[in-house]
Every structure is written in C-alpha cells, then in structure tokens.
Design an enzyme around this catalytic site. Structure first.
Site, PDB file in Angstrom:
ATOM      1  N   ALA A   1       1.082  -1.070  -0.219  1.00 50.48           N
ATOM      2  CA  ALA A   1       0.293   0.382  -0.068  1.00 50.48           C
ATOM      3  C   ALA A   1       0.817   1.845  -0.209  1.00 50.48           C
ATOM      4  O   ALA A   1       1.872   1.184   0.532  1.00 50.48           O
ATOM      5  CB  ALA A   1      -0.851   0.509   0.822  1.00 50.48           C
TER       6      ALA A   1
ATOM      7  N   GLY B   1       0.956  -4.999   0.906  1.00 50.98           N
ATOM      8  CA  GLY B   1      -0.229  -5.198  -0.348  1.00 50.98           C
ATOM      9  C   GLY B   1       0.036  -6.024  -1.059  1.00 50.98           C
ATOM     10  O   GLY B   1      -0.732  -6.358  -2.126  1.00 50.98           O
TER      11      GLY B   1
ATOM     12  N   GLU C   1      -0.406  -9.344  -1.126  1.00 50.89           N
ATOM     13  CA  GLU C   1      -1.805  -9.529  -0.447  1.00 50.89           C
ATOM     14  C   GLU C   1      -3.118  -9.864  -1.778  1.00 50.89           C
ATOM     15  O   GLU C   1      -3.309 -10.200  -1.776  1.00 50.89           O
ATOM     16  CB  GLU C   1      -2.556  -8.596   0.103  1.00 50.89           C
TER      17      GLU C   1
ATOM     18  N   GLU D   1       4.203  -5.335   7.851  1.00 51.15           N
ATOM     19  CA  GLU D   1       3.417  -4.232   8.044  1.00 51.15           C
ATOM     20  C   GLU D   1       3.714  -3.741   9.633  1.00 51.15           C
ATOM     21  O   GLU D   1       3.756  -2.613  10.515  1.00 51.15           O
ATOM     22  CB  GLU D   1       1.831  -4.173   7.833  1.00 51.15           C
TER      23      GLU D   1
HETATM   24  N1  COA Z   1       4.255   2.679  -0.366  1.00 55.47           N
HETATM   25  C1  COA Z   1       4.811   4.151  -1.118  1.00 55.47           C
HETATM   26  N2  COA Z   1       6.122   4.548  -1.670  1.00 55.47           N
HETATM   27  C2  COA Z   1       7.097   3.382  -1.766  1.00 55.47           C
HETATM   28  C3  COA Z   1       6.431   2.112  -1.602  1.00 55.47           C
HETATM   29  C4  COA Z   1       5.279   1.937  -0.328  1.00 55.47           C
HETATM   30  N3  COA Z   1       4.386   1.036   0.029  1.00 55.47           N
HETATM   31  N4  COA Z   1       7.234   0.830  -1.652  1.00 55.47           N
HETATM   32  C5  COA Z   1       8.856   1.740  -2.215  1.00 55.47           C
HETATM   33  N5  COA Z   1       9.001   3.275  -2.207  1.00 55.47           N
HETATM   34  C6  COA Z   1       8.735   4.275  -3.076  1.00 55.47           C
HETATM   35  C7  COA Z   1      10.050   4.428  -2.076  1.00 55.47           C
HETATM   36  O1  COA Z   1       9.884   5.568  -1.063  1.00 55.47           O
HETATM   37  C8  COA Z   1      11.038   5.930  -3.321  1.00 55.47           C
HETATM   38  O2  COA Z   1       9.872   6.545  -3.533  1.00 55.47           O
HETATM   39  P1  COA Z   1      11.708   8.029  -4.505  1.00 55.47           P
HETATM   40  O3  COA Z   1      12.381   7.752  -5.425  1.00 55.47           O
HETATM   41  O4  COA Z   1      10.784   8.993  -4.808  1.00 55.47           O
HETATM   42  O5  COA Z   1      11.951   8.202  -2.548  1.00 55.47           O
HETATM   43  C9  COA Z   1      10.628   4.752  -4.978  1.00 55.47           C
HETATM   44  O6  COA Z   1       9.462   3.501  -4.196  1.00 55.47           O
HETATM   45  C10 COA Z   1      11.428   3.432  -4.896  1.00 55.47           C
HETATM   46  O7  COA Z   1      11.735   2.405  -3.354  1.00 55.47           O
HETATM   47  P2  COA Z   1      13.506   2.461  -1.997  1.00 55.47           P
HETATM   48  O8  COA Z   1      12.691   2.535  -0.730  1.00 55.47           O
HETATM   49  O9  COA Z   1      14.041   3.684  -2.697  1.00 55.47           O
HETATM   50  O10 COA Z   1      13.641   0.933  -2.937  1.00 55.47           O
HETATM   51  P3  COA Z   1      14.570   0.163  -2.827  1.00 55.47           P
HETATM   52  O11 COA Z   1      15.435  -0.856  -3.569  1.00 55.47           O
HETATM   53  O12 COA Z   1      15.701   0.804  -2.043  1.00 55.47           O
HETATM   54  O13 COA Z   1      13.861  -0.502  -1.487  1.00 55.47           O
HETATM   55  C11 COA Z   1      11.532  -1.766  -0.691  1.00 55.47           C
HETATM   56  C12 COA Z   1      12.888  -1.548  -2.205  1.00 55.47           C
HETATM   57  C13 COA Z   1      10.349  -2.785  -1.649  1.00 55.47           C
HETATM   58  C14 COA Z   1      12.743  -2.644   0.100  1.00 55.47           C
HETATM   59  C15 COA Z   1      11.546  -0.509  -0.295  1.00 55.47           C
HETATM   60  O14 COA Z   1      11.187   0.258  -1.125  1.00 55.47           O
HETATM   61  C16 COA Z   1      10.301  -0.807   1.535  1.00 55.47           C
HETATM   62  O15 COA Z   1      10.517  -1.549   1.661  1.00 55.47           O
HETATM   63  N6  COA Z   1       9.220  -0.543   0.728  1.00 55.47           N
HETATM   64  C17 COA Z   1       8.146  -1.073   1.690  1.00 55.47           C
HETATM   65  C18 COA Z   1       7.609  -2.114   1.660  1.00 55.47           C
HETATM   66  C19 COA Z   1       6.128  -1.791   2.095  1.00 55.47           C
HETATM   67  O16 COA Z   1       6.431  -1.827   4.084  1.00 55.47           O
HETATM   68  N7  COA Z   1       5.099  -2.311   2.178  1.00 55.47           N
HETATM   69  C20 COA Z   1       4.264  -2.174   2.951  1.00 55.47           C
HETATM   70  C21 COA Z   1       3.373  -1.209   2.414  1.00 55.47           C
HETATM   71  S1  COA Z   1       1.756  -1.571   3.646  1.00 55.47           S
END
Ligand code: COA
Length: 261
Positions: A70, A115, A118, A138
C-alpha cells in the site's frame, strides 16, 4: 487489444483470450495508492463482463517489483476511521479479484510486500520469478496487514508459518515461498509470461462455466469473520503513535523508534 482508460494500469488482451493487467507505477515500485485501487476495481468489472477474456494475468511494471505494498505516504495521514474504511475497501477489491469468474494468475516479478503480497494471494495462482520477494512487513510500520493478509496467508501456508512471517515481518525469496506453498511455480523472469500463458491455456481448454463454478466452490470454504476484524484492528492502529512513527520513519528513510503507544 489494449485498453487506454486507466492511468495506473495497462490492460491488454491477446488472441488466446488471455488478458494481462499490469500495475504501472514503476517509479514507486507499483505501490497501491487510492487511484490504483479504484482502477483495479474497474478493471476487474470490465474483465468479468468481457466475453473476449477467458483468463487474466496480473503483474507489475518493471523488473524490480510486483507491488511494494500500500502507498505508505497515503497511509501516514490516516486516522482510525479512515484506516478501517481503507482496509474494508482494499479487502472488497481483493475479494472481487478472488471471486473473479475467470482464472487469475499473478506473475510475481520482484517485491511483493504488504498489499503486494496480499494482492498476489487474492489471485487464484502465483508464478514467481527467481527474483521475487514476499513479505508482510506491516508490523515494522506499527501496523498489521489490512487487505486480507492475516486471513489468506494462514490459508496458504498454515497458521504457524503465517504467525512467524506476520510477527517478524521477515521477507522470503521465491524458492522458500514455493516450499511453503505460497507460490505454484518459480521460473526465470524471461520465461514467466510463457509459463503463465501455458497454464492459462490449459485452463481455457475446459468449460468456462465449470471454471467459474470451480472458483466459487473452492472460495466458499475460505470465507471468514476474520476479514472485518482485520479491518477494525488496522483502523485502531492508525490512531497509535507507533503507526505514525513507523510510517514517518519509512518516508524519512530512517529506522523507526517505537514506544509501544
Ligand atoms: N509506498 C509508497 N512508496 C513506496 C513504497 C510504498 N509501499 N515502496 C516503495 N516506495 C517508493 C520509495 O519511497 C521510493 O520513492 P522515492 O524514489 O520518491 O524516494 C521508490 O518507491 C523506490 O523505493 P526505494 O525504497 O528507494 O527502493 P529500494 O530498492 O531501496 O527498496 C523496498 C525497495 C521494496 C525494499 C522498499 O521500497 C520498501 O521497503 N518498501 C516498502 C515496503 C513495505 O513496507 N510495504 C508494506 C506497506 S503496507
């Protein structure tokens, strides 16, 4: 045929009656914001009603993520009432996908977190590429899964493994996901479409009405009160300091400092 009516999704239908629905926000790792959710709802209404479509493949744009969850930026602003409402909305759309009258196959082509996991679990089958990563992280945001993850993960991997994965937030790679029964197959990235199309093709040799009734019959065993409880608890967490801290820490790219409040 390509449908041009969506901003965050691509919907294409090939000559074998297989639709490919691609979530298309690669710069945000295909995170599910309100617009993606609304468009998913519309897309599945269209898919269900379109006789030219026999089966659906759901995937994410780019080679890094299926869906990274999400949209945390949108979550960060929610209060308890809004949080519960959002979870109920996400659950309804994922239930619409689960109850699609045509087979729905996810190609999990990278991160499937929160999400995203999910969404993959709401599809009928999952094919993972070798770089796929699954997780329900989460709790690391001071939250719980809200789009059915607490219900569908135990259905797929059993309660004990689901508890471990939900409470630790540990992410697992494609082969472990296959061992646990979370995915049906793991294939190299470049073969994933062929693999999904092959299995969809086998399904499409069968009677369409029988396919839809088989989906409905299997799903009938998995209805539970747990979904509304999940939405209620997700909402409650949106009023906690830990949730604000967890989501803010993600957006500020730092480690969360939870106080248990
Ligand atoms: N919601 C909003 N933005 C997200 C996102 C999310 N769930 N996941 C990634 N992004 C965005 C990042 O903020 C970043 O944006 P920016 O370039 O404007 O800063 C972009 O997508 C790239 O992500 P980044 O974190 O820089 O890539 P990474 O390769 O370093 O890490 C992940 C990849 C997937 C490990 C990391 O993005 C992450 O942990 N995401 C969240 C996962 C999460 O907790 N999901 C559950 C949500 S309920």
């Amino acid at each position: 045929m390509t449908s041009a009516q969506f901003d965050t999704l691509l919907l294409e239908v090939d000559s074998d009656r297989i639709a490919t629905l691609t979530i298309n926000r690669p710069d945000k790792l295909n995170a599910l914001n309100a617009q993606v959710l609304d468009e998913l709802k519309k897309a599945f209404e269209e898919i269900n009603g379109d006789v030219r479509i026999g089966a659906v493949i759901v995937t994410g744009a780019g080679d890094k993520a299926f869906v990274a969850g999400a949209d945390i930026k949108e979550l960060n602003r929610l209060n308890s009432t809004e949080g519960q409402k959002l979870a109920a909305k996400g659950q309804a759309i994922f239930s619409q996908i689960e109850n699609c009258t045509k087979p729905v196959i996810a190609i999990v082509n990278g991160y499937a977190l929160g999400g995203g996991a999910e969404l993959a679990m709401a599809c009928h089958l999952r094919i993972a590429t070798e770089n796929a990563v699954f997780g329900l992280p989460e709790v690391s945001l001071g939250l719980i899964p809200g789009y059915g993850g607490t219900q569908r993960l135990p259905q797929l991997v059993g309660k004990s493994k689901a508890m471990e994965l939900i409470l630790t937030g540990r992410q697992i790679k494609a082969h472990e996901a296959e061992e646990e029964g979370l995915v049906n197959d793991v294939v190299p990235s470049e073969e994933s479409h062929e693999a999904a199309k092959k299995i969809a093709g086998k399904m499409l040799k069968n009677g369409p009405v029988a396919l839809s009734k088989a989906i409905a019959a299997v799903n009938a065993a998995y209805r539970s009160e747990g979904f509304s409880k999940e939405a209620e608890l997700f909402g409650e967490l949106c009023d906690t300091e830990d949730f604000k801290e967890g989501t803010t820490a993600f957006l500020e790219k730092r480690k969360a400092d939870f106080k248990g409040r």
